[in-house]
Scaffold this motif. Structure first.
Motif, PDB file in Angstrom:
ATOM      1  N   THR A 143      62.824  45.304  62.588  1.00 16.60           N
ATOM      2  CA  THR A 143      62.701  44.683  61.277  1.00 16.60           C
ATOM      3  C   THR A 143      63.261  45.617  60.206  1.00 16.60           C
ATOM      4  OG1 THR A 143      60.659  43.640  62.035  1.00 16.60           O
ATOM      5  CG2 THR A 143      61.055  43.627  59.683  1.00 16.60           C
ATOM      6  N   CYS A 144      63.865  45.012  59.166  1.00 15.85           N
ATOM      7  CA  CYS A 144      64.336  45.807  58.039  1.00 15.85           C
ATOM      8  C   CYS A 144      64.062  45.061  56.743  1.00 15.85           C
ATOM      9  CB  CYS A 144      65.822  46.113  58.166  1.00 15.85           C
ATOM     10  SG  CYS A 144      66.894  44.677  57.975  1.00 15.85           S
ATOM     11  N   ASP A 145      64.223  45.758  55.630  1.00 14.40           N
ATOM     12  CA  ASP A 145      64.088  45.087  54.342  1.00 14.40           C
ATOM     13  C   ASP A 145      65.375  44.319  54.041  1.00 14.40           C
ATOM     14  OD1 ASP A 145      65.865  47.049  53.576  1.00 14.40           O
ATOM     15  OD2 ASP A 145      64.572  47.962  52.079  1.00 14.40           O
ATOM     16  N   GLU A 146      65.388  43.619  52.905  1.00  8.98           N
ATOM     17  CA  GLU A 146      66.463  42.674  52.620  1.00  8.98           C
ATOM     18  C   GLU A 146      67.825  43.328  52.450  1.00  8.98           C
ATOM     19  OE1 GLU A 146      63.460  42.663  51.360  1.00  8.98           O
ATOM     20  OE2 GLU A 146      62.682  40.734  52.074  1.00  8.98           O
ATOM     21  N   ILE A 147      67.872  44.594  52.046  1.00  9.04           N
ATOM     22  CA  ILE A 147      69.165  45.250  51.856  1.00  9.04           C
ATOM     23  C   ILE A 147      69.364  46.432  52.803  1.00  9.04           C
ATOM     24  CG2 ILE A 147      69.429  44.476  49.475  1.00  9.04           C
ATOM     25  CD1 ILE A 147      68.501  47.223  48.545  1.00  9.04           C
ATOM     26  N   GLY A 148      68.505  46.546  53.798  1.00  6.36           N
ATOM     27  CA  GLY A 148      68.721  47.522  54.849  1.00  6.36           C
ATOM     28  C   GLY A 148      68.414  48.960  54.501  1.00  6.36           C
ATOM     29  N   ARG A 149      67.540  49.186  53.510  1.00  7.66           N
ATOM     30  CA  ARG A 149      67.179  50.572  53.170  1.00  7.66           C
ATOM     31  C   ARG A 149      66.185  51.158  54.155  1.00  7.66           C
ATOM     32  NH1 ARG A 149      64.633  49.949  47.480  1.00  7.66           N
ATOM     33  NH2 ARG A 149      63.709  48.256  48.684  1.00  7.66           N
ATOM     34  N   ARG A 150      65.304  50.295  54.684  1.00  5.91           N
ATOM     35  CA  ARG A 150      64.240  50.751  55.591  1.00  5.91           C
ATOM     36  C   ARG A 150      64.223  49.867  56.821  1.00  5.91           C
ATOM     37  NH1 ARG A 150      59.884  51.345  50.634  1.00  5.91           N
ATOM     38  NH2 ARG A 150      60.979  53.083  49.622  1.00  5.91           N
ATOM     39  N   HIS A 151      64.160  50.527  57.969  1.00  9.49           N
ATOM     40  CA  HIS A 151      64.315  49.781  59.215  1.00  9.49           C
ATOM     41  C   HIS A 151      63.548  50.503  60.318  1.00  9.49           C
ATOM     42  CE1 HIS A 151      67.548  46.943  61.110  1.00  9.49           C
ATOM     43  NE2 HIS A 151      66.375  46.783  61.660  1.00  9.49           N
ATOM     44  N   VAL A 152      62.851  49.740  61.153  1.00 10.43           N
ATOM     45  CA  VAL A 152      62.173  50.291  62.329  1.00 10.43           C
ATOM     46  C   VAL A 152      62.489  49.372  63.498  1.00 10.43           C
ATOM     47  CG1 VAL A 152      60.020  51.134  63.322  1.00 10.43           C
ATOM     48  CG2 VAL A 152      60.300  51.108  60.823  1.00 10.43           C
ATOM     49  N   TRP A 153      62.901  49.960  64.626  1.00  9.75           N
ATOM     50  CA  TRP A 153      63.219  49.123  65.789  1.00  9.75           C
ATOM     51  C   TRP A 153      62.759  49.773  67.086  1.00  9.75           C
ATOM     52  CZ3 TRP A 153      67.274  51.236  62.776  1.00  9.75           C
ATOM     53  CH2 TRP A 153      67.979  52.280  63.369  1.00  9.75           C
ATOM     54  N   GLU A 181      55.695  49.181  56.363  1.00  8.16           N
ATOM     55  CA  GLU A 181      55.839  47.754  56.060  1.00  8.16           C
ATOM     56  C   GLU A 181      56.959  47.106  56.866  1.00  8.16           C
ATOM     57  OE1 GLU A 181      58.808  48.080  52.175  1.00  8.16           O
ATOM     58  OE2 GLU A 181      56.652  47.824  51.868  1.00  8.16           O
ATOM     59  N   ARG A 182      57.805  47.926  57.510  1.00  8.32           N
ATOM     60  CA  ARG A 182      58.899  47.394  58.327  1.00  8.32           C
ATOM     61  C   ARG A 182      58.687  47.629  59.821  1.00  8.32           C
ATOM     62  NH1 ARG A 182      60.594  43.552  55.206  1.00  8.32           N
ATOM     63  NH2 ARG A 182      60.545  44.321  53.055  1.00  8.32           N
ATOM     64  N   LEU A 183      57.491  47.990  60.209  1.00  9.15           N
ATOM     65  CA  LEU A 183      57.208  48.115  61.636  1.00  9.15           C
ATOM     66  C   LEU A 183      57.446  46.776  62.336  1.00  9.15           C
ATOM     67  CD1 LEU A 183      53.909  50.187  61.489  1.00  9.15           C
ATOM     68  CD2 LEU A 183      56.060  50.948  62.522  1.00  9.15           C
ATOM     69  N   PRO A 184      57.996  46.799  63.549  1.00  4.44           N
ATOM     70  CA  PRO A 184      58.186  45.546  64.286  1.00  4.44           C
ATOM     71  C   PRO A 184      56.845  44.917  64.643  1.00  4.44           C
ATOM     72  CG  PRO A 184      58.717  47.433  65.655  1.00  4.44           C
ATOM     73  CD  PRO A 184      58.485  47.966  64.283  1.00  4.44           C
ATOM     74  N   LYS A 185      56.899  43.668  65.048  1.00  6.74           N
ATOM     75  CA  LYS A 185      55.673  42.905  65.262  1.00  6.74           C
ATOM     76  C   LYS A 185      54.724  43.575  66.252  1.00  6.74           C
ATOM     77  CE  LYS A 185      53.362  39.247  64.107  1.00  6.74           C
ATOM     78  NZ  LYS A 185      53.169  38.796  62.719  1.00  6.74           N
TER      79      LYS A 185
END
Length: 260
Positions: A143-153, A181-185
């Protein structure tokens, strides 16, 4: 015709949103792609516009010029809208978690797809997608935020989950736990006391605070120092070259949720 497996996402997408994930895939999975024959990558659930599939093709071809990308969407209207963007090495299909390809893909990327599902459904989706991979293949789900600043996969092989990667634009980071807040499910509901991912983010914040003197050298140097300190207690799966990109990768076993 068999009905695709899964449900449509909101379809939200933006150009360059998945650049951090793509960059990591090209760097870490590139050698495996080059070892395979005619590697095929899947952009699963690319959304209302085909930008992420186009970008994935461009970025993977820096690792292996033979790569082909197939965008798969469960919403037939989105597939129809993407068809005009097809080109050599890029195509779009109607489908879902069954991944309706004859050849087994070397890569499946599923970004911002499982957020709408229950946590209890994740393991079955992972297993289904991993079963479609070619030998040596990789599933990347996150998951990432709308503009790709924060991402966890999470990166998974046919045997299951391997690692978790946290990636951020360092200039926008106040503290590492902002990434929660961007941790995957599979992890987002486990960021509570007593769970490994909560302990990891707590320790990361402490290391970040201790590295505050390095902020005068820039956010990158502060991040690198914090990650070096974190490595004393957590099994990191990468090295300084990736840390410089605003990334850190941890072995899945260290962050896997406790059984309930």
């Amino acid at each position: 015709m068999t009905r695709p497996v899964g449900a449509a996402t909101r379809g939200t997408t933006n150009p360059n949103r998945l650049r951090r994930m793509d960059r990591w895939i090209a760097a870490t999975h590139g050698p495996a792609l080059r070892r395979g024959d005619a590697p095929v990558a899947v952009d699963l659930g690319y959304g209302a516009a085909p930008w992420t599939a186009l970008e994935l093709l461009q970025r993977l071809r820096t690792a292996d010029p033979r790569c082909e990308v197939v965008g798969i969407e469960i919403d037939p209207a989105r597939v129809a809208a993407a068809k005009p963007y097809e080109r050599e090495g890029l195509s779009f299909l109607h489908g879902g978690f069954e991944v309706p390809l004859t050849a087994r893909p070397a890569l499946i990327r599923a970004a911002n797809v499982l957020r709408q599902y229950d946590e209890g459904e994740v393991a079955a989706v992972w297993a289904r997608l991993c079963a479609r991979l070619a030998p040596g293949g990789l599933l990347v789900e996150g998951t990432c935020d709308e503009i790709g600043r924060r991402h966890v996969w999470v990166a998974l092989g046919p045997e299951g989950p391997r690692t978790v990667t946290f990636a951020t634009r360092l200039g926008s980071l106040e503290r590492p736990s902002d990434l929660a807040e961007r941790l995957p499910k599979a992890l987002i509901h486990r960021n509570v006391p007593g769970e490994p991912v909560h302990a990891f983010l707590r320790d990361f914040d402490r290391a970040w605070a201790a590295a505050a003197p390095y902020a005068s050298l820039g956010a990158r140097q502060r991040w690198i120092r914090a990650v070096r300190d974190l490595a004393a207690d957590w099994p990191l799966a990468d090295a300084r070259g990736r840390w410089r990109q605003g990334e850190v990768t941890v072995n899945w076993a260290a962050l896997a949720p406790n059984s309930r």
